[in-house]
Design an enzyme around this catalytic site. Structure first.
Site, short mmCIF file in Angstrom:
data_model
loop_
_atom_site.label_atom_id
_atom_site.label_comp_id
_atom_site.label_asym_id
_atom_site.label_seq_id
_atom_site.Cartn_x
_atom_site.Cartn_y
_atom_site.Cartn_z
N THR A 13 -0.68 0.95 -5.54
CA THR A 13 0.43 0.31 -4.82
C THR A 13 0.10 0.10 -3.34
OG1 THR A 13 1.94 1.39 -6.34
CG2 THR A 13 2.90 0.54 -4.31
N ILE A 14 -0.29 1.14 -2.66
CA ILE A 14 -0.55 1.03 -1.22
C ILE A 14 -1.94 0.45 -0.97
CG2 ILE A 14 -0.74 2.34 0.95
CD1 ILE A 14 2.16 2.18 -0.26
N GLY A 111 1.56 11.01 1.49
CA GLY A 111 1.58 11.98 0.39
C GLY A 111 0.69 13.18 0.66
N CYS A 141 6.85 6.21 3.37
CA CYS A 141 7.73 5.04 3.51
C CYS A 141 9.05 5.40 4.17
CB CYS A 141 7.96 4.40 2.14
SG CYS A 141 8.39 5.58 0.85
N ARG A 169 14.57 5.48 -4.47
CA ARG A 169 14.25 4.85 -5.76
C ARG A 169 13.58 5.89 -6.66
NH1 ARG A 169 9.83 6.63 -5.08
NH2 ARG A 169 7.89 5.62 -4.42
N HIS A 221 14.54 1.88 -1.26
CA HIS A 221 15.38 3.01 -0.86
C HIS A 221 16.47 2.48 0.07
CE1 HIS A 221 11.99 5.68 -1.95
NE2 HIS A 221 11.23 5.12 -1.03
N GLN A 302 9.62 0.45 -0.32
CA GLN A 302 8.66 1.57 -0.31
C GLN A 302 7.23 1.12 -0.55
OE1 GLN A 302 10.83 1.00 -2.80
NE2 GLN A 302 9.64 0.96 -4.69
P1 NAD Z 1 -0.83 4.76 -6.83
O1 NAD Z 1 -0.81 5.75 -7.94
O2 NAD Z 1 -0.10 3.48 -6.99
O3 NAD Z 1 -2.34 4.39 -6.46
C1 NAD Z 1 -3.33 5.35 -6.33
C2 NAD Z 1 -4.66 4.72 -6.71
O4 NAD Z 1 -5.69 5.71 -6.61
C3 NAD Z 1 -4.69 4.20 -8.15
O5 NAD Z 1 -5.40 2.98 -8.15
C4 NAD Z 1 -5.46 5.29 -8.90
O6 NAD Z 1 -6.14 4.77 -10.02
C5 NAD Z 1 -6.44 5.73 -7.84
N1 NAD Z 1 -6.94 7.08 -8.04
C6 NAD Z 1 -6.41 8.09 -8.79
N2 NAD Z 1 -7.18 9.18 -8.69
C7 NAD Z 1 -8.21 8.85 -7.88
C8 NAD Z 1 -9.33 9.55 -7.41
N3 NAD Z 1 -9.55 10.82 -7.75
N4 NAD Z 1 -10.19 8.91 -6.59
C9 NAD Z 1 -9.99 7.62 -6.21
N5 NAD Z 1 -8.92 6.90 -6.62
C10 NAD Z 1 -8.05 7.53 -7.45
O7 NAD Z 1 -0.33 5.55 -5.53
P2 NAD Z 1 0.38 4.93 -4.27
O8 NAD Z 1 1.82 4.78 -4.55
O9 NAD Z 1 -0.40 3.77 -3.78
O10 NAD Z 1 0.26 6.15 -3.24
C11 NAD Z 1 -0.90 6.36 -2.48
C12 NAD Z 1 -0.52 7.20 -1.27
O11 NAD Z 1 0.43 6.46 -0.48
C13 NAD Z 1 0.17 8.53 -1.57
O12 NAD Z 1 -0.19 9.47 -0.57
C14 NAD Z 1 1.64 8.20 -1.46
O13 NAD Z 1 2.44 9.33 -1.18
C15 NAD Z 1 1.62 7.22 -0.30
N6 NAD Z 1 2.75 6.30 -0.25
C16 NAD Z 1 3.25 5.74 -1.39
C17 NAD Z 1 4.34 4.89 -1.30
C18 NAD Z 1 4.95 4.29 -2.53
O14 NAD Z 1 6.15 4.04 -2.52
N7 NAD Z 1 4.23 4.02 -3.58
C19 NAD Z 1 4.88 4.59 -0.06
C20 NAD Z 1 4.31 5.12 1.08
C21 NAD Z 1 3.25 6.00 0.99
#
Ligand code: NAD
Length: 344
Positions: A13-14, A111, A141, A169, A221, A302
């Site tokens: 996602t991010i 995170g 977020c 959410r 959210h 988010q």
């Molecule tokens: P996500 O699960 O959508 O994406 C994570 C990515 O990392 C995926 O492509 C996954 O395949 C990959 N991955 C998993 N294990 C791995 C590993 N060991 N090595 C390398 N890549 C690996 O997660 P996200 O929502 O993008 O969240 C990423 C960070 O951003 C977290 O710290 C989260 O708290 C933070 N964040 C998320 C949001 C949100 O709403 N989704 C908002 C703000 C911040």
């Protein structure tokens, strides 16, 4: 000047949004992204012209699927100045020694625990403090959203205290593992919620307490925020402060933007990719002032709100711009961010 070379570990996602935002910056070059699995996102990256890297243990799997990889995470780290870690919450910490060994600068996400980086980061609040650091953590977020509005208000009059309720959410749209969901989940055992504590990682002087409730939606959210200022302010001045601030849009329920669903629909109308809304939306009619007390309601997309801050974090680490205003100008123009009132 040579462009800063950036890699992104994690293309979820991010990660995918930050990677594509880096590609739009005049002073940055996206060298590649790390994917662990050869799935549809890996195919998308290749089609988008993004070089794929993976873990050495996954190379064979990518080969089997016929998806070309340029090398391993370590190969990518050899070619970049900055790595943006966008792996799932808590996983970034396990990579920190690998990044440090390679001698690259690091951007972590919300995170991760705050002590993963030298500083927790919000462009509008503490850009200058992050200049030249080796590592920053872009806060989550909800925290990014709270900090944008609080630091904007703090310029009008010093903010003494904040109380906020976060209506969260339940899952991101693609997260099927958390659903189906059909409940409203308060978290009484976790009072106050971690969001206020996270705000204090950037504003340690602020008296802030938050609570959180999870609801069955994936779109955005919503926060109800109550702030006490050191002096009385006029409603018009608060409205003007939010209206003029970067990365904040005032939305009007009178013009139909009554809910997160309406905001998402409007983002679709104006052609926003993935219906992203990196701007914080504040409902103009919700802004209420009683002397030195200010209340408002805000909506947070988010999946995209932290993307501009990730770009600014890279600029701060590399000292590409010396002030928040300079980086905001470049980031917001290249990402097409709106300010002022919506819809127009
Ligand atoms: P996500 O699960 O959508 O994406 C994570 C990515 O990392 C995926 O492509 C996954 O395949 C990959 N991955 C998993 N294990 C791995 C590993 N060991 N090595 C390398 N890549 C690996 O997660 P996200 O929502 O993008 O969240 C990423 C960070 O951003 C977290 O710290 C989260 O708290 C933070 N964040 C998320 C949001 C949100 O709403 N989704 C908002 C703000 C911040």
């Amino acid at each position: 000047m040579a462009k800063v070379r950036v890699g992104v570990n994690g293309f979820g996602t991010i990660g995918k949004r930050v990677a594509e935002a880096v590609m739009l910056q005049p002073d940055m070059e996206l060298v590649g992204v790390v994917k662990t699995r050869p799935d549809y996102s890996a195919v998308y990256a290749v089609k988008r012209g993004i070089k794929l890297y993976t873990l050495s243990s996954s190379i064979e799997e990518f080969k089997k699927r016929g998806i070309e990889v340029a090398g391993t995470l370590e190969d990518l780290l050899n070619e970049v100045d900055v790595i943006v870690d966008a792996t799932p919450g808590g996983v970034g910490a396990s990579y920190k020694p690998v990044y440090e060994k390679a001698g690259v600068k690091m951007v972590f996400q919300g995170g991760e625990k705050p002590d993963i980086a030298e500083i927790s980061f919000s462009t509008l609040c503490n850009y200058e403090q992050a200049l030249g650091k080796k590592s920053v953590r872009v806060v989550s977020c909800n925290t990014t959203a709270l900090l944008r509005s609080i630091c904007t208000l703090n310029k009008l009059a010093p903010v003494k205290s904040v109380r906020a309720t976060i209506v969260r959410r339940a899952a991101d749209p693609k997260e099927t593992k958390r659903g189906p969901v059909n409940a409203i989940v308060p978290n009484p055992a976790r009072m106050p919620s971690h969001h206020g504590v996270d705000v204090q990682t950037v504003l340690p002087w602020l008296d802030i307490v938050t609570s959180a409730v999870v609801v069955p939606t994936t779109l955005m959210h919503v926060h109800t925020v109550y702030a006490r200022l050191e002096k009385s302010v006029a409603l018009e001045d608060v409205v003007e402060a939010f209206e003029k601030a970067p990365r904040i849009v005032l939305v009007s329920s009178e013009l139909g933007l009554k809910s997160t669903a309406d905001l998402v629909e409007y983002m679709r109308d104006i052609g926003r990719k993935r219906y992203d809304m990196p701007e914080l939306a504040i409902w103009v009619e919700s802004i209420t002032v009683r002397g030195n007390e200010v209340m408002w309601m805000q909506a947070v997309h988010q999946e995209s709100i932290v993307v501009p801050e990730n770009i600014d974090a890279i600029r701060a680490l590399m000292r590409l711009t010396s002030s928040a205003q300079e980086t905001i100008e470049i980031t917001d123009k290249t990402l097409g961010l709106l300010k002022g009132r919506l819809p127009g």
